[in-house]
Each structure stands twice: as structure tokens, then as C-alpha cells.
Design a protein around this motif. Structure first.
Motif, mmCIF file in Angstrom:
data_model
loop_
_atom_site.group_PDB
_atom_site.id
_atom_site.type_symbol
_atom_site.label_atom_id
_atom_site.label_comp_id
_atom_site.label_asym_id
_atom_site.label_seq_id
_atom_site.Cartn_x
_atom_site.Cartn_y
_atom_site.Cartn_z
ATOM 1 N N LEU A 18 -63.521 37.658 -3.003
ATOM 2 C CA LEU A 18 -62.408 38.514 -2.602
ATOM 3 C C LEU A 18 -62.883 39.837 -2.016
ATOM 4 O O LEU A 18 -62.197 40.408 -1.170
ATOM 5 N N ASP A 19 -64.047 40.317 -2.401
ATOM 6 C CA ASP A 19 -64.575 41.547 -1.804
ATOM 7 C C ASP A 19 -64.817 41.354 -0.308
ATOM 8 O O ASP A 19 -64.511 42.236 0.497
ATOM 9 N N ALA A 20 -65.358 40.200 0.049
ATOM 10 C CA ALA A 20 -65.603 39.907 1.470
ATOM 11 C C ALA A 20 -64.285 39.742 2.213
ATOM 12 O O ALA A 20 -64.152 40.200 3.355
ATOM 13 N N VAL A 21 -63.304 39.105 1.580
ATOM 14 C CA VAL A 21 -61.982 38.960 2.191
ATOM 15 C C VAL A 21 -61.392 40.343 2.437
ATOM 16 O O VAL A 21 -60.928 40.651 3.542
ATOM 17 N N ASP A 22 -61.408 41.188 1.409
ATOM 18 C CA ASP A 22 -60.849 42.537 1.532
ATOM 19 C C ASP A 22 -61.539 43.346 2.621
ATOM 20 O O ASP A 22 -60.893 44.067 3.390
ATOM 21 N N GLU A 23 -62.854 43.212 2.705
ATOM 22 C CA GLU A 23 -63.608 43.951 3.726
ATOM 23 C C GLU A 23 -63.206 43.516 5.133
ATOM 24 O O GLU A 23 -62.995 44.355 6.016
ATOM 25 N N SER A 24 -63.080 42.223 5.348
ATOM 26 C CA SER A 24 -62.665 41.725 6.664
ATOM 27 C C SER A 24 -61.251 42.173 6.996
ATOM 28 O O SER A 24 -60.956 42.566 8.135
ATOM 29 N N VAL A 25 -60.356 42.119 6.007
ATOM 30 C CA VAL A 25 -58.975 42.550 6.236
ATOM 31 C C VAL A 25 -58.939 44.044 6.572
ATOM 32 O O VAL A 25 -58.257 44.459 7.510
ATOM 33 N N GLU A 26 -59.684 44.845 5.813
ATOM 34 C CA GLU A 26 -59.718 46.285 6.084
ATOM 35 C C GLU A 26 -60.240 46.574 7.485
ATOM 36 O O GLU A 26 -59.718 47.452 8.185
ATOM 37 N N THR A 27 -61.258 45.844 7.912
ATOM 38 C CA THR A 27 -61.789 46.023 9.273
ATOM 39 C C THR A 27 -60.722 45.698 10.306
ATOM 40 O O THR A 27 -60.542 46.429 11.277
ATOM 41 N N ALA A 28 -59.995 44.607 10.079
ATOM 42 C CA ALA A 28 -58.980 44.179 11.040
ATOM 43 C C ALA A 28 -57.810 45.141 11.104
ATOM 44 O O ALA A 28 -57.232 45.352 12.176
ATOM 45 N N VAL A 54 -60.289 29.106 3.619
ATOM 46 C CA VAL A 54 -60.714 28.926 2.226
ATOM 47 C C VAL A 54 -59.541 29.195 1.293
ATOM 48 O O VAL A 54 -59.297 28.437 0.351
ATOM 49 N N LEU A 55 -58.801 30.251 1.542
ATOM 50 C CA LEU A 55 -57.646 30.571 0.700
ATOM 51 C C LEU A 55 -56.572 29.491 0.798
ATOM 52 O O LEU A 55 -55.936 29.144 -0.202
ATOM 53 N N THR A 105 -54.007 36.937 6.037
ATOM 54 C CA THR A 105 -55.085 36.731 5.077
ATOM 55 C C THR A 105 -54.874 37.613 3.852
ATOM 56 O O THR A 105 -55.080 37.174 2.718
ATOM 57 N N ARG A 106 -54.421 38.832 4.068
ATOM 58 C CA ARG A 106 -54.123 39.718 2.950
ATOM 59 C C ARG A 106 -53.029 39.120 2.060
ATOM 60 O O ARG A 106 -53.133 39.151 0.832
ATOM 61 N N TYR A 112 -53.370 34.520 -4.118
ATOM 62 C CA TYR A 112 -54.517 33.981 -4.855
ATOM 63 C C TYR A 112 -54.795 34.830 -6.100
ATOM 64 O O TYR A 112 -55.011 34.299 -7.193
ATOM 65 N N ARG A 113 -54.783 36.154 -5.945
ATOM 66 C CA ARG A 113 -55.014 37.046 -7.084
ATOM 67 C C ARG A 113 -53.950 36.822 -8.162
ATOM 68 O O ARG A 113 -54.270 36.778 -9.355
ATOM 69 N N GLU A 114 -52.694 36.722 -7.749
ATOM 70 C CA GLU A 114 -51.608 36.480 -8.705
ATOM 71 C C GLU A 114 -51.810 35.150 -9.434
ATOM 72 O O GLU A 114 -51.613 35.071 -10.649
ATOM 73 N N THR A 115 -52.196 34.127 -8.693
ATOM 74 C CA THR A 115 -52.433 32.810 -9.293
ATOM 75 C C THR A 115 -53.564 32.879 -10.305
ATOM 76 O O THR A 115 -53.463 32.315 -11.397
#
Length: 123
Positions: A18-28, A54-55, A105-106, A112-115
Motif C-alpha cells: 500500500l505504500d507503493a500504491v499511495d506513492e503512485s497515487v500521490e504522484t498522479a 492487483v487491487l 486506484t485511491r 482494500y484497507r476497509e476490507t
């Protein structure tokens, strides 16, 4: 759509970063004074598409939750190859697409986090 697939079984063995997901989302979704270079847009979009796939392979309650079903429909719409910018597309259209994938993606990462939180609370 069933809740299990080959991809789901594989992803169950490897946790989502999730850190990598968050980083990509923040960049976008970062707001800057200038639009990023096209190479940055394209690379970020590729990363986001990978994270989104993946999600989407996870069991997020598709079979029981209409909101999750709507989210998956949106995911399939956004990932449709005919909607993706090509090399001939303008930099702005590629940027807009990157942001659209980032927002989606966010949303998937939040579900996913809630699940995961529900599973930990139940488990």
C-alpha cells in the motif's frame, strides 16, 4: 464473477504494498504549477495501472456490495485499451487519464484497507 481466481490466490500469498500504491497515487494527483513531462506521466500511469490490476484481483466484496460492483465497472471502463492515451495523444489527455486512474486506484485502495480492517477485527 466469482470471488476466487488464479490472480486472487497469487495475490493472497503476496501482500499488497500500500505504500507503493499511495506513492503512485500521490504522484498522479499532486498539483503543481506545471504539468509533468510526458515520460513521468506515462511511467506513473503504468505504475497506477499495475496497482489497480492487483487491487482488482482482491476479494473486496464484489458479490455482496453494489458499491463495490459499481467501482469494478468503473475500473474495467478506465482500463479499457480503447480509452488509454497513445503516443500520439496530447500530453494533456495523457495527464487527465493518469489522474483518472490515480483517483480510481485511491478508491480501490481505500476499499482494500476497509476490507483488511474488517478481516482483522473479525479474525
Amino acid at each position: 464473477m466469482g470471488t476466487q481466481s488464479a490472480t486472487t490466490n497469487e495475490s493472497a500469498e503476496t501482500p499488497i504494498a500500500l505504500d507503493a500504491v499511495d506513492e503512485s497515487v500521490e504522484t498522479a494527483l499532486a498539483v503543481g504549477l506545471a504539468m509533468p513531462e510526458r515520460s513521468v506521466i506515462d511511467a506513473t500511469t503504468r505504475d497506477l495501472i499495475g496497482h489497480l490490476r492487483v487491487l482488482m484481483a482482491e476479494d473486496l466484496g464484489f458479490d455482496v456490495d453494489p458499491a463495490v460492483q459499481a467501482l469494478f465497472r468503473e475500473g474495467y471502463r478506465v482500463l479499457d485499451l480503447t480509452r488509454r492515451p497513445s503516443a500520439e495523444s496530447t500530453q494533456f489527455s495523457a495527464y487527465q487519464y493518469m489522474r483518472e486512474v490515480g483517483l480510481l486506484t485511491r478508491r480501490f485502495a481505500d476499499v482494500y484497507r476497509e476490507t483488511q480492517a474488517k478481516e482483522e477485527a473479525d479474525g
